[in-house]
Design a protein around this motif. Sequence first.
Motif, PDB file in Angstrom:
ATOM      1  N   GLY A  22     -13.034 -40.095 -19.482  1.00 52.21           N
ATOM      2  CA  GLY A  22     -11.774 -39.288 -19.700  1.00 52.21           C
ATOM      3  C   GLY A  22     -10.725 -39.810 -18.599  1.00 52.21           C
ATOM      4  O   GLY A  22      -9.551 -39.870 -18.663  1.00 52.21           O
ATOM      5  N   ILE A  23     -11.478 -40.066 -17.413  1.00 49.67           N
ATOM      6  CA  ILE A  23     -10.667 -40.715 -16.229  1.00 49.67           C
ATOM      7  C   ILE A  23      -9.955 -42.036 -16.730  1.00 49.67           C
ATOM      8  O   ILE A  23      -9.040 -42.286 -16.273  1.00 49.67           O
ATOM      9  N   ALA A  24     -10.873 -42.913 -17.166  1.00 46.80           N
ATOM     10  CA  ALA A  24     -10.650 -44.086 -17.539  1.00 46.80           C
ATOM     11  C   ALA A  24      -9.275 -44.108 -18.644  1.00 46.80           C
ATOM     12  O   ALA A  24      -8.311 -44.881 -18.411  1.00 46.80           O
ATOM     13  N   ARG A  25      -9.523 -43.254 -19.383  1.00 45.06           N
ATOM     14  CA  ARG A  25      -8.249 -43.143 -20.433  1.00 45.06           C
ATOM     15  C   ARG A  25      -7.324 -42.630 -19.762  1.00 45.06           C
ATOM     16  O   ARG A  25      -5.959 -43.308 -20.067  1.00 45.06           O
ATOM     17  N   ARG A  26      -7.287 -41.619 -18.917  1.00 41.87           N
ATOM     18  CA  ARG A  26      -5.916 -41.108 -18.265  1.00 41.87           C
ATOM     19  C   ARG A  26      -5.362 -42.429 -17.402  1.00 41.87           C
ATOM     20  O   ARG A  26      -4.155 -42.544 -17.385  1.00 41.87           O
ATOM     21  N   VAL A  27      -6.067 -42.954 -16.674  1.00 43.07           N
ATOM     22  CA  VAL A  27      -5.577 -44.142 -15.828  1.00 43.07           C
ATOM     23  C   VAL A  27      -4.879 -45.354 -16.935  1.00 43.07           C
ATOM     24  O   VAL A  27      -3.817 -45.837 -16.628  1.00 43.07           O
ATOM     25  N   ALA A  28      -5.642 -45.604 -17.835  1.00 40.87           N
ATOM     26  CA  ALA A  28      -5.120 -46.652 -18.727  1.00 40.87           C
ATOM     27  C   ALA A  28      -3.665 -45.821 -19.511  1.00 40.87           C
ATOM     28  O   ALA A  28      -2.646 -46.787 -19.747  1.00 40.87           O
ATOM     29  N   ASP A  29      -3.616 -44.663 -19.929  1.00 37.61           N
ATOM     30  CA  ASP A  29      -2.291 -44.209 -20.425  1.00 37.61           C
ATOM     31  C   ASP A  29      -1.405 -43.842 -19.385  1.00 37.61           C
ATOM     32  O   ASP A  29       0.013 -44.101 -19.697  1.00 37.61           O
ATOM     33  N   ARG A  30      -1.615 -43.789 -18.001  1.00 36.47           N
ATOM     34  CA  ARG A  30      -0.575 -43.201 -17.211  1.00 36.47           C
ATOM     35  C   ARG A  30      -0.187 -44.542 -16.010  1.00 36.47           C
ATOM     36  O   ARG A  30       0.724 -44.377 -15.196  1.00 36.47           O
ATOM     37  N   SER A  31      -1.162 -45.478 -15.918  1.00 42.73           N
ATOM     38  CA  SER A  31      -0.710 -46.406 -15.036  1.00 42.73           C
ATOM     39  C   SER A  31       0.435 -47.412 -14.832  1.00 42.73           C
ATOM     40  O   SER A  31       0.674 -47.818 -14.022  1.00 42.73           O
ATOM     41  N   ASP A  32       1.105 -47.768 -16.277  1.00 42.19           N
ATOM     42  CA  ASP A  32       1.981 -48.575 -16.375  1.00 42.19           C
ATOM     43  C   ASP A  32       3.123 -48.167 -15.369  1.00 42.19           C
ATOM     44  O   ASP A  32       3.868 -49.100 -14.884  1.00 42.19           O
ATOM     45  N   PRO A  33       3.713 -46.974 -15.437  1.00 43.62           N
ATOM     46  CA  PRO A  33       4.870 -46.590 -14.666  1.00 43.62           C
ATOM     47  C   PRO A  33       4.731 -47.068 -13.276  1.00 43.62           C
ATOM     48  O   PRO A  33       5.592 -47.333 -12.346  1.00 43.62           O
ATOM     49  N   TRP A  34       3.225 -46.771 -12.730  1.00 43.96           N
ATOM     50  CA  TRP A  34       3.073 -47.242 -11.412  1.00 43.96           C
ATOM     51  C   TRP A  34       3.315 -48.726 -11.185  1.00 43.96           C
ATOM     52  O   TRP A  34       3.506 -49.155  -9.935  1.00 43.96           O
ATOM     53  N   ASP A  35       3.183 -49.516 -12.024  1.00 45.64           N
ATOM     54  CA  ASP A  35       3.380 -50.997 -11.808  1.00 45.64           C
ATOM     55  C   ASP A  35       4.852 -51.223 -11.540  1.00 45.64           C
ATOM     56  O   ASP A  35       5.199 -52.485 -11.039  1.00 45.64           O
ATOM     57  N   ARG A  36       5.641 -50.361 -11.802  1.00 44.85           N
ATOM     58  CA  ARG A  36       7.246 -50.624 -11.242  1.00 44.85           C
ATOM     59  C   ARG A  36       7.604 -49.432 -10.674  1.00 44.85           C
ATOM     60  O   ARG A  36       8.752 -49.417 -10.219  1.00 44.85           O
ATOM     61  N   ARG A  37       6.799 -48.738  -9.769  1.00 42.08           N
ATOM     62  CA  ARG A  37       7.220 -47.395  -8.956  1.00 42.08           C
ATOM     63  C   ARG A  37       8.182 -48.055  -7.598  1.00 42.08           C
ATOM     64  O   ARG A  37       7.513 -48.648  -6.938  1.00 42.08           O
ATOM     65  N   ALA A  38       9.412 -47.273  -7.822  1.00 45.89           N
ATOM     66  CA  ALA A  38      10.159 -47.633  -6.648  1.00 45.89           C
ATOM     67  C   ALA A  38       9.499 -47.312  -5.232  1.00 45.89           C
ATOM     68  O   ALA A  38       8.699 -46.114  -5.239  1.00 45.89           O
ATOM     69  N   GLY A  39       9.692 -47.831  -4.052  1.00 37.67           N
ATOM     70  CA  GLY A  39       9.137 -47.589  -2.959  1.00 37.67           C
ATOM     71  C   GLY A  39       7.696 -47.547  -2.660  1.00 37.67           C
ATOM     72  O   GLY A  39       7.069 -47.206  -1.578  1.00 37.67           O
ATOM     73  N   LEU A  40       6.843 -48.093  -3.574  1.00 36.37           N
ATOM     74  CA  LEU A  40       5.617 -48.397  -3.539  1.00 36.37           C
ATOM     75  C   LEU A  40       5.054 -49.681  -3.604  1.00 36.37           C
ATOM     76  O   LEU A  40       5.570 -50.414  -4.024  1.00 36.37           O
ATOM     77  N   LEU A  41       4.093 -49.900  -2.340  1.00 32.58           N
ATOM     78  CA  LEU A  41       3.756 -51.134  -2.212  1.00 32.58           C
ATOM     79  C   LEU A  41       2.309 -51.468  -3.130  1.00 32.58           C
ATOM     80  O   LEU A  41       1.968 -52.400  -3.532  1.00 32.58           O
ATOM     81  N   MET A  42       1.429 -50.338  -3.216  1.00 37.17           N
ATOM     82  CA  MET A  42       0.165 -50.595  -3.871  1.00 37.17           C
ATOM     83  C   MET A  42      -0.135 -49.244  -4.071  1.00 37.17           C
ATOM     84  O   MET A  42      -0.019 -48.210  -3.553  1.00 37.17           O
ATOM     85  N   LYS A  43      -0.833 -49.264  -5.260  1.00 38.34           N
ATOM     86  CA  LYS A  43      -1.654 -48.034  -5.697  1.00 38.34           C
ATOM     87  C   LYS A  43      -3.139 -48.365  -6.328  1.00 38.34           C
ATOM     88  O   LYS A  43      -3.028 -49.303  -7.479  1.00 38.34           O
TER      89      LYS A  43
END
Length: 230
Positions: A22-43
């Motif tokens: 369930g956590i793996a699905r959550r990450v797969a579903d929600r990680s894409d916006p973080w690949d473009r997140r303003a102000g973020l160097l890494m997550k």
Amino acid sequence: MTPTVLTAHYSITLPADYDMTGIARRVADRSDPWDRRAGLLMKAFCVSEAGTGTDTDTGTGTEGHNSYAPFYIWADPAEFGSFLTGPEYAGLCSAFGPVPVRTGVVLQQHLGTGGASYLLSESEPLGPLTDLRATARAEEARHRAVLEDPAVHSHVTELDPATMTVTRRTLLHEGHGAPRPKDGVRVLRVLHLSRPPRPTNSQHANPQHANPQDENQQHENQQDTQNQST
């Protein structure tokens, strides 16, 4: 003035029998916006899993449990504030309950490219120090020594000035096997690594291997997908 680079980390303890798919699905579903997140160097979207050798979190009371434990590096404290006061953090707490977030000031960092497999972290209380200059020099030397290992993808040293604790975090390159657990070292598996692209305009193009003072960079405008939770 050069901006301060901050780290943020939280660890959500889950039962040993929790279905981590369930956590793996959550990450797969929600990680894409973080690949473009303003102000973020890494997550780094990280987990520990009971019974796999990555559930060693000595001294925190979570040994033998699962956990969901992302790690962030923020180049823009204002964007970190927007994360905490916006829908992303609200969505996280809606799913898991109240989530305390620990923060630190980056002393040393090298951020690699490509994927990562595991994140190792160790913390060292410094005691009642009033002069951190020798500590800073020692951590710089340690940082450079860690980077001599070709298995190392990234390495970050952070200071929590409230508790006077130094934490060293090491990411290993994708494809590297699970490291053997050591006392005092937490091992987390990386499900996804977000590294928002650097701008291509007139902003500073800084090297990846640098002190945080050299990481004076801006990122793309934040997407309207920010209503995704972590």
